[in-house]
Design an enzyme around this catalytic site. Structure first.
Site, short mmCIF file in Angstrom:
data_model
loop_
_atom_site.label_atom_id
_atom_site.label_comp_id
_atom_site.label_asym_id
_atom_site.label_seq_id
_atom_site.Cartn_x
_atom_site.Cartn_y
_atom_site.Cartn_z
N GLU A 25 41.89 49.35 44.70
CA GLU A 25 43.01 48.70 43.98
C GLU A 25 43.30 49.37 42.64
O GLU A 25 42.53 50.21 42.16
CB GLU A 25 42.71 47.21 43.77
CG GLU A 25 41.51 46.97 42.88
CD GLU A 25 41.59 45.67 42.09
OE1 GLU A 25 42.63 45.41 41.45
OE2 GLU A 25 40.58 44.94 42.09
N SER A 141 43.93 31.95 42.21
CA SER A 141 44.41 33.32 42.44
C SER A 141 45.08 33.47 43.81
O SER A 141 44.59 32.93 44.82
CB SER A 141 43.25 34.30 42.35
OG SER A 141 43.70 35.59 42.67
N LYS A 160 33.45 36.56 39.28
CA LYS A 160 32.89 36.27 37.95
C LYS A 160 32.83 34.78 37.72
O LYS A 160 33.70 34.04 38.18
CB LYS A 160 33.79 36.86 36.88
CG LYS A 160 33.67 38.34 36.74
CD LYS A 160 34.19 38.75 35.36
CE LYS A 160 34.08 40.24 35.21
NZ LYS A 160 35.11 40.95 35.97
#
Ligand code: PSU
Ligand code: MN
Length: 303
Positions: A25, A141, A160
């Site tokens: 990415e 997300s 995270k």
């Protein structure tokens, strides 16, 4: 091939010859790390993929084209422009194409381009998830929805703990996304090997991981698989340090009213500053570790 996709000559050849290819990415380059470490890391990822027998396809939107496979100059451009490049998730792709503009692709957008190009495996650092406090902000997300609908296996180091990892696992369960621990039963939390949450299942070899991905494809299921690969022991950060830094960064984000797509880059940058670069070193190493595993899995998928 979809009219908006542009393959580099190397990626095109590898796909035509049925050689292993892995996607990488570009949000991690423009928004996830500072320059020049971002460019250095991106180029090393490509080298590590090749050393492990897979052609790297770094993905970004350039001049409105969904590019799979970038030149060194293009990677330099994405790294130098940093936050000046738009962070591109699913919703942004039509706009960027229409305007012939540039974008650094998130996990979600990278999965979309990888799927269009026919690349089944993708390596990154961490995926997005359900943010802490999402019951009020609804900040979840788009990466999670993408995992539910786009058939690409994403190799990451977990997520995270800026996120609510428990809610992230619940969400993925609801959406039917297999979360597989690589040689572990526990969901890794990016900088640390443990999170206190269990994965659904484990795979102890690249072959096992490839078999799960293959079975998902032959079932005709629409979504992807999340392969979570713990950071190598020697690069893991102590949990006490990272937890307190994250709590402080979250407070700052709230106090300064950061919202929407700026939340994740803000938190990543604050965590890196507060650990005086220690977290950046760990971040780089875990990405390399994921690229190695993704290349090995891609090789198993081709054999
Ligand atoms: N988590 C990280 N590093 C990153 C990202 C997430 O540890 O670089 C990036 C990825 O590109 C991911 C995106 O897809 O942030 C998620 O952003 P958001 O939370 O706004 O969906
Ligand atoms: Mn968000």
């Amino acid at each position: 091939m979809n009219q908006h996709v542009a393959l580099s000559p190397n990626v095109k050849r590898a796909l035509e010859e049925g050689k292993p290819v892995i996607a990488l990415e570009s949000t991690i380059i423009s928004h996830g790390m500072p320059y020049p470490q971002n460019v250095e890391t991106a180029l090393n990822c490509e080298r590590i993929a090749r050393e492990n027998g897979a052609e790297p396809a770094t993905i970004a939107v350039l001049g409105g084209k969904l590019c799979a496979g970038l030149t060194e100059e293009q990677i330099q451009y994405l790294g130098k422009k940093g936050q000046g490049i738009r962070k591109a998730s699913r919703r942004d792709l039509p706009v960027l194409i229409a305007r012939q503009s540039d974008g650094a692709t998130t996990v979600a957008a990278t999965m979309i381009v990888a799927a269009l190009a026919g690349i089944p495996v993708f390596a990154t650092g961490g995926v997005g998830g359900v943010h802490r406090g999402a019951e009020k902000t609804m900040d979840i997300s788009a990466d999670l929805e993408e995992l539910a609908q786009t058939p690409v296996a994403v190799v990451c180091a977990g997520a995270k703990s800026i996120l609510d990892l428990g809610l992230t696992m619940e969400y993925l369960e609801t959406k039917g996304v297999p979360v597989i621990g690589y040689q572990t039963d526990e969901l890794p939390a990016f900088y640390t090997r443990e999170s206190g949450f269990k994965v659904n299942d484990r795979a102890d070899s690249p072959q096992e991981a490839a078999a799960i991905i293959h079975a998902q494809r032959t079932l005709g299921f629409p979504g992807g698989v999340l392969i979570t690969n713990p950071i190598p022991r020697e690069h893991a950060l102590p949990r006490e340090i990272i937890d307190s830094v994250i709590v402080a960064a979250l407070k700052e984000a709230q106090a300064s009213g950061v919202a929407g797509k700026d939340v994740t880059p803000f938190l990543l940058a604050r965590v890196a500053e507060k650990t005086s670069g220690l977290s950046l070193k760990a971040n780089i190493q875990l990405v390399y570790n994921n690229v190695r595993l993704a290349a090995q899995i891609a090789r198993e998928m081709e054999s």
